[in-house]
Design a protein around this motif. Structure first.
Motif, PDB file in Angstrom:
ATOM      1  N   GLN A 200     -36.590  26.939  16.265  1.00 55.61           N
ATOM      2  CA  GLN A 200     -38.012  27.779  16.094  1.00 55.61           C
ATOM      3  C   GLN A 200     -39.097  26.828  16.886  1.00 55.61           C
ATOM      4  OE1 GLN A 200     -39.297  29.771  12.579  1.00 55.61           O
ATOM      5  NE2 GLN A 200     -40.940  28.421  12.436  1.00 55.61           N
ATOM      6  N   SER A 201     -39.069  25.589  16.588  1.00 55.03           N
ATOM      7  CA  SER A 201     -40.197  24.740  17.532  1.00 55.03           C
ATOM      8  C   SER A 201     -39.972  25.026  18.712  1.00 55.03           C
ATOM      9  CB  SER A 201     -40.066  23.315  16.813  1.00 55.03           C
ATOM     10  OG  SER A 201     -38.675  22.631  17.179  1.00 55.03           O
ATOM     11  N   ALA A 202     -38.842  25.050  19.360  1.00 59.19           N
ATOM     12  CA  ALA A 202     -38.503  25.163  20.726  1.00 59.19           C
ATOM     13  C   ALA A 202     -38.887  26.562  21.360  1.00 59.19           C
ATOM     14  CB  ALA A 202     -36.866  24.801  20.977  1.00 59.19           C
ATOM     15  N   ALA A 203     -38.653  27.428  20.370  1.00 63.16           N
ATOM     16  CA  ALA A 203     -39.184  28.823  20.841  1.00 63.16           C
ATOM     17  C   ALA A 203     -40.481  28.920  20.903  1.00 63.16           C
ATOM     18  CB  ALA A 203     -38.093  29.927  19.992  1.00 63.16           C
ATOM     19  N   GLN A 204     -41.172  28.323  20.248  1.00 60.48           N
ATOM     20  CA  GLN A 204     -42.587  28.544  20.017  1.00 60.48           C
ATOM     21  C   GLN A 204     -43.597  27.845  21.307  1.00 60.48           C
ATOM     22  OE1 GLN A 204     -43.561  27.026  15.961  1.00 60.48           O
ATOM     23  NE2 GLN A 204     -43.257  28.951  15.134  1.00 60.48           N
ATOM     24  N   ILE A 205     -42.578  27.108  22.061  1.00 56.81           N
ATOM     25  CA  ILE A 205     -43.164  26.682  23.406  1.00 56.81           C
ATOM     26  C   ILE A 205     -43.484  27.681  24.262  1.00 56.81           C
ATOM     27  CG2 ILE A 205     -42.652  25.444  25.407  1.00 56.81           C
ATOM     28  CD1 ILE A 205     -40.714  23.639  23.934  1.00 56.81           C
ATOM     29  N   ILE A 206     -42.767  28.923  24.039  1.00 57.70           N
ATOM     30  CA  ILE A 206     -42.862  30.124  24.880  1.00 57.70           C
ATOM     31  C   ILE A 206     -43.716  31.158  24.062  1.00 57.70           C
ATOM     32  CG2 ILE A 206     -41.771  32.206  25.960  1.00 57.70           C
ATOM     33  CD1 ILE A 206     -41.292  29.440  27.438  1.00 57.70           C
ATOM     34  N   ASP A 207     -43.440  31.361  22.789  1.00 57.40           N
ATOM     35  CA  ASP A 207     -44.085  32.127  21.935  1.00 57.40           C
ATOM     36  C   ASP A 207     -44.649  31.596  20.683  1.00 57.40           C
ATOM     37  OD1 ASP A 207     -44.629  34.494  20.494  1.00 57.40           O
ATOM     38  OD2 ASP A 207     -42.971  35.493  20.787  1.00 57.40           O
ATOM     39  N   PRO A 208     -45.758  31.217  20.658  1.00 58.52           N
ATOM     40  CA  PRO A 208     -46.278  30.532  19.319  1.00 58.52           C
ATOM     41  C   PRO A 208     -46.096  31.129  18.067  1.00 58.52           C
ATOM     42  CG  PRO A 208     -47.720  30.418  20.953  1.00 58.52           C
ATOM     43  CD  PRO A 208     -46.679  31.480  21.545  1.00 58.52           C
ATOM     44  N   THR A 209     -45.843  32.651  18.061  1.00 61.58           N
ATOM     45  CA  THR A 209     -45.934  33.335  16.691  1.00 61.58           C
ATOM     46  C   THR A 209     -44.390  33.716  16.196  1.00 61.58           C
ATOM     47  OG1 THR A 209     -45.967  35.496  18.246  1.00 61.58           O
ATOM     48  CG2 THR A 209     -48.020  34.479  17.686  1.00 61.58           C
ATOM     49  N   ILE A 210     -43.572  33.387  17.225  1.00 64.31           N
ATOM     50  CA  ILE A 210     -42.220  33.650  16.594  1.00 64.31           C
ATOM     51  C   ILE A 210     -41.592  32.812  15.647  1.00 64.31           C
ATOM     52  CG2 ILE A 210     -40.889  31.886  18.361  1.00 64.31           C
ATOM     53  CD1 ILE A 210     -38.883  34.064  19.163  1.00 64.31           C
ATOM     54  N   GLU A 211     -40.909  33.550  14.860  1.00 62.16           N
ATOM     55  CA  GLU A 211     -39.901  32.880  13.609  1.00 62.16           C
ATOM     56  C   GLU A 211     -38.570  32.961  13.723  1.00 62.16           C
ATOM     57  OE1 GLU A 211     -41.830  33.943  10.017  1.00 62.16           O
ATOM     58  OE2 GLU A 211     -43.682  32.925  10.642  1.00 62.16           O
ATOM     59  N   VAL A 212     -37.857  32.125  13.346  1.00 64.72           N
ATOM     60  CA  VAL A 212     -36.346  32.352  13.250  1.00 64.72           C
ATOM     61  C   VAL A 212     -36.076  32.024  12.161  1.00 64.72           C
ATOM     62  CG1 VAL A 212     -34.241  31.361  14.354  1.00 64.72           C
ATOM     63  CG2 VAL A 212     -36.135  31.446  15.738  1.00 64.72           C
ATOM     64  N   ASN A 213     -35.090  32.975  11.594  1.00 66.05           N
ATOM     65  CA  ASN A 213     -34.476  32.723  10.181  1.00 66.05           C
ATOM     66  C   ASN A 213     -33.455  31.924  10.092  1.00 66.05           C
ATOM     67  OD1 ASN A 213     -32.733  33.689   7.858  1.00 66.05           O
ATOM     68  ND2 ASN A 213     -34.022  35.280   7.769  1.00 66.05           N
ATOM     69  N   PRO A 214     -33.325  30.942   9.218  1.00 61.26           N
ATOM     70  CA  PRO A 214     -32.542  29.671   8.772  1.00 61.26           C
ATOM     71  C   PRO A 214     -31.086  30.505   8.837  1.00 61.26           C
ATOM     72  CG  PRO A 214     -34.121  29.762   7.232  1.00 61.26           C
ATOM     73  CD  PRO A 214     -34.445  31.069   8.052  1.00 61.26           C
ATOM     74  N   GLN A 431     -37.088  33.192  28.960  1.00 60.56           N
ATOM     75  CA  GLN A 431     -37.461  33.512  30.111  1.00 60.56           C
ATOM     76  C   GLN A 431     -36.338  34.267  30.896  1.00 60.56           C
ATOM     77  OE1 GLN A 431     -39.793  30.475  32.365  1.00 60.56           O
ATOM     78  NE2 GLN A 431     -39.201  29.188  30.649  1.00 60.56           N
ATOM     79  N   LEU A 432     -35.020  34.102  30.331  1.00 57.36           N
ATOM     80  CA  LEU A 432     -33.994  35.128  31.026  1.00 57.36           C
ATOM     81  C   LEU A 432     -33.898  36.444  29.957  1.00 57.36           C
ATOM     82  CD1 LEU A 432     -31.468  32.384  32.197  1.00 57.36           C
ATOM     83  CD2 LEU A 432     -33.162  33.630  33.567  1.00 57.36           C
ATOM     84  N   GLY A 433     -34.762  36.360  29.128  1.00 60.97           N
ATOM     85  CA  GLY A 433     -34.501  37.585  28.084  1.00 60.97           C
ATOM     86  C   GLY A 433     -33.393  37.371  27.044  1.00 60.97           C
ATOM     87  N   ILE A 434     -32.988  36.142  26.821  1.00 66.03           N
ATOM     88  CA  ILE A 434     -32.043  35.734  25.763  1.00 66.03           C
ATOM     89  C   ILE A 434     -32.660  35.193  24.695  1.00 66.03           C
ATOM     90  CG2 ILE A 434     -29.832  34.295  25.345  1.00 66.03           C
ATOM     91  CD1 ILE A 434     -29.105  34.561  28.292  1.00 66.03           C
ATOM     92  N   SER A 435     -32.450  35.712  23.555  1.00 65.27           N
ATOM     93  CA  SER A 435     -32.971  35.213  22.385  1.00 65.27           C
ATOM     94  C   SER A 435     -32.553  33.760  21.723  1.00 65.27           C
ATOM     95  CB  SER A 435     -32.675  36.024  21.106  1.00 65.27           C
ATOM     96  OG  SER A 435     -31.218  36.029  20.618  1.00 65.27           O
ATOM     97  N   PRO A 436     -33.675  33.167  21.125  1.00 66.11           N
ATOM     98  CA  PRO A 436     -33.235  31.906  20.466  1.00 66.11           C
ATOM     99  C   PRO A 436     -31.895  31.942  19.646  1.00 66.11           C
ATOM    100  CG  PRO A 436     -35.583  32.302  20.335  1.00 66.11           C
ATOM    101  CD  PRO A 436     -34.962  33.467  20.755  1.00 66.11           C
ATOM    102  N   ASP A 437     -31.622  33.006  18.840  1.00 65.82           N
ATOM    103  CA  ASP A 437     -30.515  33.310  18.158  1.00 65.82           C
ATOM    104  C   ASP A 437     -29.102  33.107  18.808  1.00 65.82           C
ATOM    105  OD1 ASP A 437     -32.349  33.933  15.835  1.00 65.82           O
ATOM    106  OD2 ASP A 437     -32.571  35.800  17.130  1.00 65.82           O
TER     107      ASP A 437
END
Length: 517
Positions: A200-214, A431-437
């Motif tokens: 989640q912290s890595a994803a928020q580098i690009i999108d500060p509002t994104i949340e990742v489910n545990p 940035q390639l369109g692949i989700s953090p999940d």
């Protein structure tokens, strides 16, 4: 003539056996594991001194600054090494885990409690299903952190021996499930929220509002459990066991449990001891149930690594074996006094002496590797190369799996590795369109598959010790040769499984997706 040709073909060594025998031969020519850790530490010192003179452009995601290799051969560094040597050794996490758990297991083993439990279990487990059962139990053991290494793996050897099968086959199957299948589990554990926090912290580098489910990978890791059990079952019975059946047992098996008939006294003692254990677990569950339980984290979670319950897993393992073992011993009569119980704990420590020596040098090496920053440099530079290649999405995901597997040979900790790679991989793939999940799922496959072939993994020397109980000349090469078929099959098979899972569009986990943007 024809018969003679048939005999010659029969005696031919299979290509895979020739390959594995070669690895075993070369590997066993290496120095003792303790010396390998010592020489590796000295090499790290030299490399740190060399590379400390270079400036690197790679950014360390932990600091946000250019990564710097620290010279460990300076006067200050060597002085700190000597001053902290004892603390480095005693603070080596696997050492405490193994020794404390084995104290409890020693009481349960030498009282006869484990022996009786195994005899009862063997009566109910079909021999044909022993392998998948062991691998499944090994996978489930991840829920209790490192319990699989100190409990499941050695017990698997005992169980296979009792069934008339080669004990090293059981050890290999259990090791494959515990370590190679580390990311396959249908029961959520502390590793899920731990990795999610980095993702989640890595994803928020690009999108500060994104949340990742545990539990964003829960469905995938659950499905992976069945896949790993089936794949591990095939490898164990078709590749590993035929090869090991040619290896004679020359270890000290006299002290192994005897699996003759169960007496009425033993049966009674086992049920009484097990009832006491279940009562204790019920009391623990009751204590953890309430939202204000002191066993929960400040956020109210039981599975968070910061939760007192998760931090108490090893002491709980100690008590879960020590208490019923003591009860069984006094009921059956194997323990006449408290001294007998202490003697059982002492015997358990005798077998750990060699591991303690290896753990000393292992702790020093891992500390040096971490302090030098060479592992971080390797991980970051490798990720940058992958990023620069600009491959198609599926190929990039496969590249991440294999790169992670390679880095895992040098940086063992799953969370430490993801702390380094996550801030590079996650934004890059977003940035390639692949989700953090999906990125996290790919990382977990690479992180698991190569665990079982790296001597730098802290528990690897312990598994060597387990094997030496049955085959005295077992070395690093023996164990690597045993586990390579699992590692290769898991890396390739699990990658294809993820690609198929992705292609079918099956959900990865809670609130998870495959695409971003």
């Amino acid at each position: 003539m024809s018969s003679s040709n048939t005999d010659a073909q029969t005696q031919k060594v299979k290509p895979i056996d020739k390959f594995l025998n070669g690895i075993e031969y070369v590997g066993n020519k290496l120095p003792d594991p303790a010396m390998i850790f010592l020489f590796s530490m000295l090499l790290i010192w030299v490399l740190s001194a060399i590379f400390s003179n270079y400036t690197f452009s790679a950014i360390d995601p932990r600091t946000g600054e250019a990564i710097v290799v620290n010279n460990l051969l300076t006067g200050d560094s060597l002085a700190a090494f000597l001053a902290n040597m004892v603390k480095t050794f005693t603070g080596f996490a696997p050492l405490g885990v193994v020794l404390v758990a084995m104290l409890g297991v020693g009481v349960a083993e030498h009282s006869g409690y484990i022996n009786t439990g195994l005899k009862l279990m063997l009566k109910r487990t079909p021999k044909a299903l022993l392998t998948p059962c062991v691998i499944l139990i090994a996978i489930v053991s991840h829920t209790a952190t490192d319990a699989g290494y100190v409990l499941v793996i050695p017990l698997a050897g005992v169980i296979f021996y009792a069934m008339g099968r080669h004990p090293l086959v059981g050890i290999a199957a259990a090791f494959a499930g515990v370590s190679g299948g580390f990311s396959a589990n249908f029961i959520p554990s502390g590793i899920d929220p731990l990795l999610q926090s980095f993702t989640q912290s890595a994803a928020q580098i690009i999108d500060p509002t994104i949340e990742v489910n545990p539990l964003n990978n829960w469905y995938f890791t659950s499905a992976s459990s069945l896949f790993i059990v089936l794949l591990g079952w095939y490898i164990t019975d078709k590749i590993i066991e035929p090869r090991l059946n040619k290896v004679a047992l020359d270890g000290d098996t006299d002290d192994l449990p005897s699996f003759d008939q169960i007496t009425d006294t033993e049966r009674k003692g086992f049920y009484i001891a097990s009832a006491v254990m279940l009562a204790g677990l019920a009391l623990l569950a009751y204590a953890a149930w309430g939202e204000s339980s002191p066993l929960r984290s400040k956020e109210g979670s039981l599975t968070d690594f910061k939760a007192p319950l998760m931090q108490s897993i090893v002491p709980i393992i100690f008590l879960v074996f020590w208490i019923p073992g003591a009860v069984y011993g006094f009921v059956v009569g194997t323990f006449k006094s408290s001294k007998d119980m202490i003697d059982a704990m002492t015997k358990a420590m005798h077998g750990m002496a060699y591991y303690v020596v290896m753990a000393f040098f292992c702790a020093l090496f891992i500390a040096a590797f971490s302090q030098s920053n060479l592992g971080a440099l390797l991980a970051i530079e490798g990720a940058e190369v992958l990023k620069a290649m600009q491959l198609p999405s599926a190929v990039t995901v496969v590249g991440i799996i294999f790169l992670t597997g390679f880095v895992n040979l040098f940086v063992g900790s799953s969370s430490a590795k993801w702390a380094l790679l996550g801030p590079i991989f996650v934004p890059m793939l977003m940035q390639l369109g692949i989700s953090p999940d999906l990125t996290q799922a790919a990382y977990r496959i690479g992180d698991s598959s190569s665990n079982i072939i790296t001597p730098l993994m802290p528990y690897f020397p312990l598994v060597v010790v387990y094997c030496q109980k049955y085959v005295k000349n077992t070395g690093i090469g023996t164990l690597i040769a045993l586990m390579i078929p699992y590692s290769i099959a898991f890396m390739i098979g699990w990658t294809l499984f993820l690609l198929a899972y992705w292609g079918l569009g099956i959900q990865l986990g809670l609130q998870a997706s495959y695409t971003y943007g």
